[in-house]
Design an enzyme around this catalytic site. Structure first.
Site, PDB file in Angstrom:
ATOM      1  N   CYS A 286       0.814  -1.225   0.000  1.00  0.00           N
ATOM      2  CA  CYS A 286       0.000   0.000   0.000  1.00  0.00           C
ATOM      3  C   CYS A 286       0.843   1.269   0.000  1.00  0.00           C
ATOM      4  CB  CYS A 286      -0.842  -0.005   1.262  1.00  0.00           C
ATOM      5  SG  CYS A 286       0.224  -0.044   2.712  1.00  0.00           S
ATOM      6  N   GLU A 287       1.755   1.385  -0.954  1.00  0.00           N
ATOM      7  CA  GLU A 287       2.617   2.566  -1.042  1.00  0.00           C
ATOM      8  C   GLU A 287       2.807   2.879  -2.509  1.00  0.00           C
ATOM      9  OE1 GLU A 287       4.683   4.029   1.513  1.00  0.00           O
ATOM     10  OE2 GLU A 287       4.314   2.605   3.118  1.00  0.00           O
TER      11      GLU A 287
ATOM     12  N   TYR B 271      21.833  -7.416  -1.502  1.00  0.00           N
ATOM     13  CA  TYR B 271      20.939  -6.423  -0.917  1.00  0.00           C
ATOM     14  C   TYR B 271      19.513  -6.596  -1.445  1.00  0.00           C
ATOM     15  CZ  TYR B 271      25.582  -4.715   0.082  1.00  0.00           C
ATOM     16  OH  TYR B 271      26.896  -4.644   0.491  1.00  0.00           O
TER      17      TYR B 271
END
Ligand code: LLP
Length: 402
Positions: free
Chosen positions: A328-329, A357
């Site tokens: 939700c971003e 990473y």
């Protein structure tokens, strides 16, 4: 060639896949570049800390560069001998310092005067002499992304040259400190050689002056990590030239070179597999919604990092789309403006250069279980971390529900 379709069917998605043979090749290329000189490659465990990955490097003869006691424990579990383990990091807790000393690792990289004092006190309590190295901040601009630049005075890492000299003298006069090495690390994803050479020169001069002026003979010259890799079309540093640039600053010195590569060894050996859920349009903007997200692979969101995306086995007309996850971003994307053919439910996308990473920076944000991880070695594949379940995620909370 890795059969990504087969792996996605067998292990489901989202999924990390690591090519162990490619990791071995990268290791050998760098190790070979330092031949003729006493050297050690201490794998930067943070880049990909899966125990099987660390064990793979252990079998190749690597040491480990660790930034928490958790990473130190991983290195031990994976079979890295204690005399090849280094503990770095700007904020070590007392219990971490104590355990590192008790475990008798190669040395602790000290990053401030206050930390040196803590190491000395703890070593005294334990009645031992702790091997240390000082991380010098040579104030060199590494010309990389500001978030992964570490060798400028603006950055929190290391101490300046004058402080370092003082700390060496102090350590040399202490019964509980044994200064054995010197360390610097100017940044990550370095693609230019000059800043590395310049930093090595500054630090090598310091080693000479410590020897000449105060009789401190250091055994280890630790150049950190940072060798960049190609994500898109970057020109990268040839490992041989990298080694030569460092070694040229050390002529006439009997010192072991330690290098702490992370990304160079694992980034391009890793792939993140994700399946298409839906296609959608908001006005003119095209989105491909996939089952992987920023909680799996944070680099695009955090650094606007580019990762190549391949639509496996798909052809047809290409048009631009953002590849986005279910989180939700608005910042939850794996690729922006990516040329992709029309995608359908369950089509597979392969995201490249995800071996460093990637998984390690993952989280459970939005109560999403982290991906499974798979190793591919000599033509066969095996699970090296199972997919996290809902029960795994809530395990540490549910007993407090009352
Ligand atoms: N040694 C030290 C002291 C380090 O701080 C690092 C990385 C390394 C070695 C390994 O650097 P490498 O060879 O992998 O460049 N999350 C960022 C990278 C952070 C690097 C932090 N330090 C990214 O995704 O690009």
């Amino acid at each position: 060639m890795i059969d990504f379709k087969k792996l996605a069917d067998k292990y489901q998605t989202p999924l990390y896949v690591y090519d162990f043979d490619s990791m071995s090749k990268q290791y050998s290329a760098l190790k070979e570049a330092f031949r003729g000189r006493k050297s050690m490659l201490a794998y930067a465990v943070k880049a990909n800390s899966n125990l099987s990955v660390v064990k793979h490097f252990a079998k190749l003869g690597a040491g480990a560069d660790c930034v928490s006691i958790g990473e130190v424990r991983r290195a031990f579990m994976a079979g890295i001998p204690k005399y090849r383990i280094i503990f770095s990091g700007v904020g070590k807790r007392d219990d971490e310092i104590r355990e590192a000393i008790e475990r008798d690792i190669l040395y602790i990289n000290v990053e401030s005067e206050a930390e040196l004092a803590r190491v000395e006190i703890i070593a005294k309590e334990l009645g031992v002499c702790a091997r240390i190295s000082i991380r010098v901040n040579p104030n060199i601009d590494p010309k990389t992304h500001p978030y992964i630049s570490t060798g400028l005075h603006d950055n929190k890492f290391g101490v300046d040259i004058d402080t370092a000299k003082r700390l060496y003298i102090r350590s040399n006069n202490s019964e509980n400190l044994d200064p054995v090495g010197i360390h610097f690390h100017i940044g990550s994803q370095l693609t230019e050689l000059d800043p590395i050479r310049e930093a090595a020169e500054i630090v090598a001069d310091m080693v000479r002056s410590l020897s000449a002026a105060v009789g401190i003979e250091l055994k280890f010259f630790d150049v950190g990590g940072g060798l960049g890799v190609c994500y898109e079309n970057e020109e990268t540093i040839d490992p041989y030239e990298y080694a030569q640039a460092i070694l040229s600053t050390l002529t006439g010195m009997d010192i072991t070179v330690i290098c702490e590569p992370g990304r160079y060894l694992s980034a391009n050996a890793g792939y993140f597999l994700t399946k298409v859920l839906y296609e959608k349009r908001n006005g003119d903007k095209r989105f491909v919604v996939v089952d992987g997200a920023m909680n799996d692979l944070l680099r695009p969101s955090l650094y606007s990092a580019y990762h190549r995306v391949d639509a496996l086995g798909k052809g047809g007309e290409l048009s631009r789309a953002d590849v986005v996850g279910p989180v939700c971003e608005s910042g939850d994307f794996l690729a922006k403006d990516c040329e992709l053919p029309k995608m359908e439910h369950n089509d597979l996308l392969v995201i490249h250069s995800a071996g460093a990473y990637g998984f390690g920076m993952g989280s459970n944000y939005n109560t999403r279980g982290r991906s499974a991880e798979v190793a591919v070695e000599e033509g066969s594949d095996r699970l090296i971390r199972r997919r996290e379940t809902f029960d795994d995620i809530i395990a540490l909370e549910k007993e407090y529900l009352g």
